[in-house]
Design an enzyme around this catalytic site. Structure first.
Site, short mmCIF file in Angstrom:
data_model
loop_
_atom_site.label_atom_id
_atom_site.label_comp_id
_atom_site.label_asym_id
_atom_site.label_seq_id
_atom_site.Cartn_x
_atom_site.Cartn_y
_atom_site.Cartn_z
N GLY A 94 18.69 38.08 54.57
CA GLY A 94 19.18 39.26 55.28
C GLY A 94 18.08 39.92 56.08
O GLY A 94 17.50 40.92 55.66
N SER A 120 17.95 39.64 60.14
CA SER A 120 18.41 40.09 61.46
C SER A 120 19.44 41.20 61.35
O SER A 120 20.23 41.26 60.41
CB SER A 120 19.07 38.93 62.21
N SER A 173 23.06 32.74 57.50
CA SER A 173 23.68 31.45 57.16
C SER A 173 23.95 31.42 55.67
O SER A 173 23.19 31.97 54.88
CB SER A 173 22.74 30.28 57.45
N GLU A 186 10.38 28.55 56.67
CA GLU A 186 11.49 28.06 57.48
C GLU A 186 10.98 26.98 58.43
O GLU A 186 11.67 26.01 58.73
CB GLU A 186 12.12 29.20 58.28
N GLU A 188 12.45 32.04 74.01
CA GLU A 188 11.55 32.99 74.66
C GLU A 188 10.48 33.46 73.68
O GLU A 188 9.29 33.54 74.02
CB GLU A 188 12.35 34.19 75.19
#
Lengths: 351, 386, 351, 386
Positions: B130, B132, B164, B247, B369
């Protein structure tokens, strides 16, 4: 040399934009009547006017069968002295047939024994065969069909409403559900003649030129809308303490997209003008050129917009993907961009 | 330099392949369009996870003292390659296994380790992440979710997105602001939150593909005991960065192996549509192959650096960036191959879905980006640009 | 599975970098002797070691004929039991012959009557014919030539110093004057046999694999140097009150270039390793793949660097263009990138 | 909308074509590689300029009162198209004619107009532009050249770079700082400087092609009378922007017509090398054609806006950007076409030079990065990013 729209053309465009801005007009059953009332089916509209309408319909990603009616079915109906009124469409593609409408025309011309048109006309005028990728057949009242008659390929008219619910594959499989393509099975369906075998190739050539010129304009509308959304979002969405558009990584792809959209717009207007003013090879080149530029502009603008929106651009709720689906539809209809470039190269190098 | 598997690695790979051949329901193989969503069945994923654990394939790189096998990252890489090639499901607790577990090992308390680690391995506890939020996408330091202290508890209120596995998860590693006076990277904490607590609502986020792989999680005055804080109050940024570093560890192997499967399907589609003799298509297929191979061998190079120095080489910083571009180009080409003249078939449905799904690749898990910013700043030594 | 360089390999690379950093070594007549002394011609160097040297020579854009000697002439000389010592090169291309060395090999294999090799061996061993695009022939002492003998195409050795000043076209026309290619006219020039007709195709296949593997490594060196310059300049050159590298418009293309360079480096090392460890189709694929990636990386890095330097990047004084010229040389030698992709597609799709 | 020439335009175009057919030394035509530097002979350019002026083709859009013909920009566009297609030389005073003259008309004094304008038209006075400096490339407001006031004179010291035509020029429109206390856009002035003054040194800048189209100009205590200031002391930024706006006016027509010539040569090269049947080459040629046509018709659309509103439409802001990309892609393709298997011939030399020269296209006259900034900010309304 004057590349400016007339006052009448600007008014037509602005009225269309205003009408289409009203979301109701996109799905309401009244829409066809309203478009007819607005004069969008009028025979006196020139190609530039029609292109301006197509652009606005692309901007709104309208689900209307207007393009199928005017661009695809229109030329055959007009050639037969029956200008389009009700929603209509054209069924030309067949499994394992040529990839593009131009290819189909060429195949028709080459040999009467060519298998490119597998749909046949019986002595009683009924049609039997299978047509694929017929756009907007769900809405169509008039279905124009290419079919092999005793003297070659001709264009015939079928009452599309009689076919229901026969059209298969519409909706579910479609990349853009608002412009469904369907397979139509014709099994002894009654038809009336529209264009005789000796004129069919010419009418289909005109059909291709006009339908693609309008698709280029529609693609410009799709591209411009995606770019407009992306620019608006980039100017307001804040990350790292400033609007994301203050990042050149966000701003510069949009500037590139603007360049693509505007050159595509120039080419789309020019192609529309050329189809009437310079029919023949010059118009063919102009139409192909405009389609390459406009289809690429639409894809790139939608992809840049999705990227600009970040996570939210990827959600179903964000409307962007509907435009992206339409851009993909445009990018692959009647040949991919690579196919069109190949055809254009033929006109440039083998002439 | 020896680019072949060592004897031990080759044995491990062979054993795993054999095991996967038995454990994974028959694949369609690359020549037939696969059904979409074959692992949507949660029960099947749970049972596959149990089998994985029983076979000793859960926690390969975790230290033995926490129930792992203490193997080097090369084995994890082989595991990721082979399971992706076999189109096996992921371990149902992949977030816990790959990110939350290692974070607890690195930063958690003894109690947290004892409580969570064994059950992450078995799949009994399923974690999601948790981090974003709607207003904190690329800029995590802008999180607004607040964890207010009340006695021995923290009271959490806020909204998390793009999580996810949240629809399956029962626990969440949450990044929240514990000190509202502090700004940006300061005053944040990471908490282990039980999602079955009162006040938690999980809603699926429907993506443009129509599927819902992610969810948003709403926290409305959710009470969390103080001992759920990982690494101390105010230490959230450091803990979150530890999680994200995991990750990016050997994940490139999974991505690349999936791209390899996609490439084989691309070739199959080109053949099925009779486009494999078209020079333009051949040129494109070769270009996609070069991209795939570039990722494959850069993964291996990065792994060698990881094995020698404990940190992946700087070249691995481009893997996710280049993978996302390569996958988008591949799916775009595939949809173009579908072309005209043929009836819609399984490949149409498959590639259209994959193509739409791939648009998220340059956004999820670090936008392109942001990744370019990182390479420019940290690898090339350019000044900060944002 | 271990993709790390050994300590010896790292030392070899670092020594080469140090030696080449000394500008003198690029043009001095002593250079060949020094490289020989450094062991760069030693027979025991493996392909990975040679690739590391090629990369450093690319980084320095060395004008040395090392690559022509080791990569082009080396395999034939070694096959004949005469490992290269003096500067050497290989003359295989002929006007209207196949575009690539692989094409030449295939043509040789296909038919002894094939016109792909127009250079012929007379009964007294003299050669007559015309070879084009021979690299570094100006510096070469030993010239290996493909020529048609009584039993097919063989490889023969010519004393290149005897040809002077016959080589035509060197220098002036070259895009990269530091790796000149020239036309060589052979008019009854004495030669000695190196490789008989039955083994020539095999030796040329090995030649292609090795020469291209080294070119990929050289291209990585070229790319890395251009990127290094560009990054350094972007970090220090100030415009609008800040280093230009603080603009994402400048920084992000360099980040992309970095990704290209590093993946190309992985592929180049792997290709070099594969040429020895997996000779045959796997190595062929690896070599082509590495060349596509590395040549593109070199072009893109040089172009990004020129753009980063702005006006000054475009001056003669700025050394960037020398690397860009080398990148172009690499991009077109023995087939363009598109040619290589076509060949690779053949291996992937027609196997 | 009517995309054909009007009757008057068609007459003008036909007359110009006829005149050019006589005035321009025989072209090689697009099928043969042209010699490089055919207009390097200054005497030839001077005599061509005199002929242009005598035929009434100098100053087409200048007001009649200043010796021009007062024609609309459409005629200038036709002039630029036809002279580029005919590969005529430019008027030797093209900087004066297109940029400095219009600046003097807009901002200059009566005396300046009388003194310079007639002789710019005839080619007697050749202007160059002195804006860029080593440290002020894209950022003109950083100019360091100083013009110090001493009595009735300004004393100029500094260095200007990238000045086209400086090797021929006898005058320079110079941007200098007259008030060293002020910063950035303030305290600047534009001066008309006679390059034959003591203290001026002009040195050619050798480009990567080997040619020297540009020069650097050094000013060492060069004395300039006060009446050489255009538009007042301190007004330099406004005057310079007026000059640059003229640079971008109908220049797109020249660029596009030159690209058209290059495209015809590309096709000729493809045929000469037997590559015109290669599907990959055909795809690329078609793509280059689409870019060329996009520029051609966008120029015309911009011209229509200019004719109606007095300002070019916003779409013209992308012309130079897209032209530079299109030209680079075209020359890159051409060099690739040269390919293997053939001896170097005229096309090799020609395209290699064009290719190297084209690398400057995305830098000279506004870098692509600066142009994208301008489009993003002024057309799309995004926040300033630099």
């Amino acid at each position: 040399m004057d590349f400016a729209l007339t006052g009448e053309q600007e008014t037509l465009r602005d009225t269309a934009a205003k009408y289409l801005a009203d979301d109701r007009s996109l799905s309401d059953g009244q829409a066809w009547t309203e478009m007819t009332d607005l004069g969008w089916l009028d025979a006196e509209l020139g190609m530039v006017e029609l292109a301006l309408l197509a652009e606005q319909l692309g901007w709104a990603r309208s689900p209307s069968p207007w393009w199928a009616t005017i661009g695809l079915a229109g030329p055959a109906l007009r050639a037969a002295g029956r200008p389009p009124g009700a929603p209509a469409t054209l069924a030309w593609a067949e499994e394992n047939g040529p990839g593009t409408l131009a290819g189909a025309v060429a195949a028709i011309g080459r040999s009467v024994a060519d298998p490119a048109v597998g749909c046949v006309v019986a002595a009683d005028g009924t049609l039997t065969g299978r047509k694929i990728r017929v756009p907007n057949v769900d809405d169509a009242v008039d279905l124009v069909v290419t079919a092999r008659g005793p003297r070659g390929v001709e264009l015939r008219l079928v009452d599309a409403s009689a076919l229901r619910p026969a059209p298969a594959g519409a909706g579910g499989q479609a990349l853009d559900p608002t412009r469904p393509v369907a397979t139509v099975e014709l099994t002894g369906v009654p038809s009336v003649p529209l264009v005789a075998a000796d004129a069919a190739a010419d009418v289909l050539a005109v059909t291709r030129r006009r339908s693609l010129a309008l698709l280029a304009a529609e693609a410009v509308g799709v591209a411009a809308r995606a770019l407009s959304w992306a620019s608006g979002y980039a100017a307001t969405r804040t990350q790292f303490g400033q609007p994301i558009g203050a990042n050149q990584a966000v701003a510069h792809p949009l500037a590139e997209s603007y360049g693509q959209v505007e050159t595509a717009r120039s080419l789309a207007y020019r192609a529309a003008w050329s189809v009437e003013a310079e029919p023949g090879p010059i118009a063919d080149r102009a139409v192909l050129t405009a389609n390459v530029a406009a289809r690429e502009a639409a894809m790139a603008a939608c992809e840049a917009a999705i990227q600009t929106y970040g996570g939210s651009g990827f959600t179903w709720e964000q409307p962007l993907h509907h435009w992206y689906r339409r851009a993909w539809w445009l990018a692959t209809y009647d040949g991919t961009v690579a196919d069109l470039r190949g055809e254009l190269a033929g006109l440039l190098l083998d002439g | 330099m020896d680019l072949r598997d060592s004897v031990e690695e080759a044995q491990f790979r062979a054993g795993l392949r054999e095991w996967l051949a038995g454990a994974v329901p028959a694949n369609t193989g690359p020549d037939v369009a696969p059904p979409l969503g074959r692992w949507d069945d949660t029960a099947a994923v749970r049972s596959f996870t149990a089998a994985l654990h029983a076979a000793g394939y859960a926690g390969l790189t975790w230290p033995a003292e926490y129930g792992g096998r203490g193997l080097s990252p090369a084995y994890q890489a082989i595991y990721l390659e082979e399971t992706a090639r076999a189109e096996a499901a992921e371990h149902i607790g992949v977030i816990g296994l790959g990110m939350v577990g290692p974070t607890i090992i690195a930063c958690g308390s003894t109690e947290q380790r004892a409580r969570y680690l064994p059950r992450i391995l078995t799949g009994e506890i399923i974690f999601c992440q948790g981090f974003s939020e709607p207003e904190a996408g690329s800029d995590l330091s802008a999180v607004r979710t607040v964890a207010r202290r009340e006695g021995d508890e923290l009271v959490v209120t806020g909204r998390k997105v793009w999580s996810s596995y949240a629809h399956l998860a029962d626990h969440c590693l949450l990044l929240a602001r514990t000190d509202p006076q502090q700004r940006r990277h300061r005053g944040l904490s990471c908490l282990l939150v039980d999602l079955r607590s009162p006040g938690v609502t999980v809603r699926p986020i429907r993506q443009m593909t129509g599927a819902a792989e992610f969810a948003e999680i709403e926290f409305d005055e959710v009470r969390v005991p103080l001992d759920a804080v990982v690494g101390g109050i105010g230490d959230g940024w450091r803990v979150a960065m530890t999680t994200l570093a995991h990750e990016r560890g050997t994940f490139g192997f999974t991505l690349t192996a999936r791209l390899e499967v996609a490439f084989r399907r691309l070739v199959a589609t080109a053949r099925a549509r009779g486009r494999d003799t078209d020079p333009l298509v051949r040129d494109q297929i070769a270009a996609r192959y070069v991209e795939l191979e570039g990722l494959r061998w850069t993964n291996r190079r990065g792994l060698a650096a990881l094995a020698r120095t404990g940190v992946p080489g700087p070249e691995t910083s481009v893997i996710k960036l280049r993978w996302s571009q390569a996958h988008q180009r591949l799916t775009t080409l595939a949809v173009q191959l579908l072309g005209a003249g043929a009836e819609p078939d399984g490949w149409d449905r498959y590639w259209r879905h994959q193509m739409l799904r791939s648009r998220a690749n340059t956004i999820e898990g670090g936008t392109s980006e942001v990744l370019r910013n990182l390479v420019a700043e940290r690898v090339l030594g350019l000044p900060r640009s944002y």
